[in-house]
Design an enzyme around this catalytic site. Structure first.
Site, short mmCIF file in Angstrom:
data_model
loop_
_atom_site.label_atom_id
_atom_site.label_comp_id
_atom_site.label_asym_id
_atom_site.label_seq_id
_atom_site.Cartn_x
_atom_site.Cartn_y
_atom_site.Cartn_z
CB CYS A 80 78.14 -22.81 77.03
SG CYS A 80 78.95 -24.12 76.13
CD GLU A 101 76.04 -18.18 80.52
OE1 GLU A 101 75.03 -17.67 79.99
OE2 GLU A 101 76.64 -19.15 80.04
P1 NAD Z 1 72.24 -15.05 72.25
O1 NAD Z 1 71.17 -15.88 72.83
O2 NAD Z 1 72.20 -13.59 72.43
O3 NAD Z 1 72.31 -15.30 70.66
C1 NAD Z 1 72.45 -16.60 70.13
C2 NAD Z 1 71.96 -16.59 68.69
O4 NAD Z 1 70.55 -16.35 68.68
C3 NAD Z 1 72.56 -15.51 67.81
O5 NAD Z 1 72.80 -16.04 66.54
C4 NAD Z 1 71.47 -14.45 67.76
O6 NAD Z 1 71.53 -13.62 66.62
C5 NAD Z 1 70.24 -15.34 67.72
N1 NAD Z 1 68.99 -14.69 68.13
C6 NAD Z 1 68.81 -13.58 68.88
N2 NAD Z 1 67.48 -13.36 69.06
C7 NAD Z 1 66.82 -14.35 68.43
C8 NAD Z 1 65.44 -14.69 68.26
N3 NAD Z 1 64.47 -13.94 68.80
N4 NAD Z 1 65.13 -15.80 67.57
C9 NAD Z 1 66.10 -16.58 67.05
N5 NAD Z 1 67.42 -16.31 67.15
C10 NAD Z 1 67.77 -15.21 67.84
O7 NAD Z 1 73.62 -15.67 72.80
P2 NAD Z 1 75.11 -15.18 72.56
O8 NAD Z 1 75.31 -13.91 73.32
O9 NAD Z 1 75.47 -15.23 71.12
O10 NAD Z 1 75.91 -16.38 73.24
C11 NAD Z 1 76.10 -16.49 74.60
C12 NAD Z 1 75.18 -17.51 75.23
O11 NAD Z 1 75.24 -18.74 74.51
C13 NAD Z 1 75.58 -17.85 76.65
O12 NAD Z 1 74.44 -17.94 77.45
C14 NAD Z 1 76.24 -19.21 76.50
O13 NAD Z 1 76.28 -19.97 77.67
C15 NAD Z 1 75.42 -19.82 75.42
N6 NAD Z 1 76.13 -20.94 74.79
C16 NAD Z 1 75.70 -22.22 75.01
C17 NAD Z 1 76.40 -23.30 74.46
C18 NAD Z 1 75.96 -24.72 74.70
O14 NAD Z 1 76.37 -25.58 73.93
N7 NAD Z 1 75.17 -25.01 75.71
C19 NAD Z 1 77.52 -23.07 73.67
C20 NAD Z 1 77.92 -21.76 73.45
C21 NAD Z 1 77.22 -20.70 74.01
#
Ligand code: NAD
Length: 492
Positions: free
Chosen positions: A297, A395
């Protein structure tokens, strides 16, 4: 049992029958169970099939958590919670190699995977130290009234995490939530549930945490949204993309107005001034964008170089990029792995192909898939990137660095660095204290690193500003996220 082959031999694991609730694994309650194949992204071979949880399992986990909160967990003292967290840390330490292998099997080099587990252990130890020190404030008795505050656990916390640091991101949330006396329901990312499930196994075997305090519900959007909209859950801490973060906020608002923490994405700027130690800056910039193959991230994905240093800097950076050894992350010989799955691979390759066609940048190095099997992408650097291009704005969440056009003044660098809706992290390289101080004050990010990068420490609060989210993981601030404050006044 299932096994994972590494360059040091094969490692065996117990099978996880389904969701972990009430300190045991059980088949999902869904009438038509969903099974997800977890593939090794380096080889595309099957590692294990995991039965995903359903909305019915969310209900069961909530009921178990309610029973624990009314029963044994309510009477667990701070001292006992501290000891339970230390037991988790100890169990992880005893299983360091197994946990490392599970994380490396997500396409992360062994060394990085081991570091992530060690950081998770550190996180449990750090919050163990907080568990027996929760206190309120006392006010002077005035007008015949004595006032003070009492801090209590929020209740049941739904923790939803992304795929890029599976155990570590979970630990950032589980440890403070448990230290404060909450019950937690963890939903790991669908691509990477194995280390979280194994954490359940370790907790059941090695700690005295009462049944119902800790549940793991593997699954994707369906389970995530069932957690977010569940009226029995009091808080959701979410790490993931902005798009899903918006749905989480909406779901929380439309159910029981549960509070949320959102840890979202970034497009972090890196600013290198002429006076910086360039060799150090090259090494740091390389790590800023390419650690975890850019699936970070905080990935420093926009590089601003002060005018005059670009030729020397980019030539050194290109040499550094060429040193990477791309290959099977379960083999110590390699230090650069894969995208987590085919979907992410195609997404990132799409950005690269689009940038090549868009013509708003020049390709310095990389830009291709590596090999024909697995989701490997070469570390890629585009230069002369136009501020209006997709490369500069979106991103990418992959190994792609956008080197922006050089800057002439600090004011110009700061204005261009801040010209993004994101506000997670930033990096600055200079020997001039006044320049670094001006950057620290004016960069609109939750974290700024100077002459270093990616230095997350358990004692420092972590989280973004602007559209990178709100709320803090880590540090004493994270304890505040999982406690309520009651004001008390007594006539004396
Ligand atoms: P994502 O948003 O696709 O998924 C994150 C989580 O949300 C997963 O567990 C997914 O199954 C769940 N999810 C999906 N739809 C949902 C819904 N409608 N309601 C509740 N949960 C739901 O993200 P990703 O592809 O797993 O990760 C990448 C993203 O995460 C990037 O944008 C990255 O920058 C961010 N990230 C942020 C941090 C931080 O600390 N700021 C850390 C790591 C990753």
């Amino acid at each position: 049992m299932f096994s994972i082959k590494t360059s040091k031999g094969s490692v065996s694991f117990n099978r996880f029958v389904g969701p972990f609730i009430n300190n045991k694994f059980h088949p999902t309650l869904a009438s038509t169970p969903v099974k997800r194949q977890i593939l090794n992204p380096c080889t595309e071979d099957l590692i294990e099939t995991v039965q995903e949880a359903s909305a019915e399992d969310v209900d069961l986990a909530v009921q178990s958590a309610q029973a624990a909160l009314k029963g044994p967990w309510k009477h667990f003292s701070g001292k006992k919670r501290r000891n339970a967290l230390l037991d988790i840390a100890h169990a992880l330490e005893k299983n360091l190699w197994k946990m490392t292998v599970l994380e490396a099997a997500c396409g992360k080099p062994l060394e990085e995977a081991k570091f992530d587990i060690e950081e998770s252990i550190e996180c449990f130890r750090y919050f163990a130290g907080h568990a027996d020190k929760i206190s309120g404030s006392n006010f002077a008795t005035e007008g015949g009234h004595k006032s003070y505050t009492v801090r209590k656990p929020v209740g049941i916390c739904g923790l939803i995490t992304s795929f890029n640091y599976p155990l570590n991101l979970a630990a950032w949330k589980i440890a403070p939530a448990l230290a404060c006396g909450n019950a937690v329901i963890l939903k790991p990312a669908p691509q990477t549930p194995l280390s979280s499930l194994m954490l359940g196994e370790l907790i059941a075997e090695h700690t005295e945490l009462p049944a119902g305090v800790f549940s793991v519900l593997p699954g994707g959007e369906d389970v995530g949204s069932a957690i977010v909209s569940h009226k029995g859950i009091h808080k959701v801490s979410f790490t993931g993309s902005g798009n899903v973060g918006r749905k989480v906020m909406g779901g929380a608002a439309n159910s029981n107005l549960k509070s949320v923490i959102l840890e979202l994405g970034g497009k972090s700027p890196l600013i290198v001034f002429k006076d910086a130690d360039l060799d150090q800056a090259v090494e740091d910039v390389f790590g800023a964008i390419f650690s975890n193959m850019g699936q970070n991230c905080c990935a420093g994905s926009r590089l601003f170089l002060e005018s005059g240093i670009e030729d020397e800097f980019l030539s050194k950076l290109k040499d550094r990029v060429k040193q990477v050894k791309i290959g099977d992350t379960l083999d110590e010989a390699y230090d650069f792995g894969t995208m987590v799955d085919r979907v992410q691979f195609e997404r990132v390759m799409g950005f690269i192909e689009n940038a090549k066609k868009e013509g708003k940048s020049k390709l310095l190095v990389g830009g291709n898939r590596h090999g024909e099997k697995g989701y490997f992408i070469e570390p890629t650097v585009f230069t002369d990137v136009d501020e209006t291009s997709t490369l500069a704005k979106d991103e990418i969440f992959g190994p792609v660095l956008s080197v922006m056009k050089p800057f002439k003044t600090i004011e110009e660098a700061l204005e261009r660095a801040n010209a993004t809706p994101y506000g997670l992290a930033s990096g600055v390289w200079t020997k001039d204290l006044s320049k670094s101080e001006q950057c620290i004050q004016e960069l609109e990010t939750g974290v700024t690193w100077v002459n270093c990068y990616n230095m997350c420490s358990v004692h420092l609060p972590f989280g973004g500003v602007k559209q990178s989210g709100f709320g803090k993981d880590l540090g004493a601030e994270a304890m505040g996220e999982y406690l309520t404050v009651k004001a008390v006044t007594i006539r004396v």
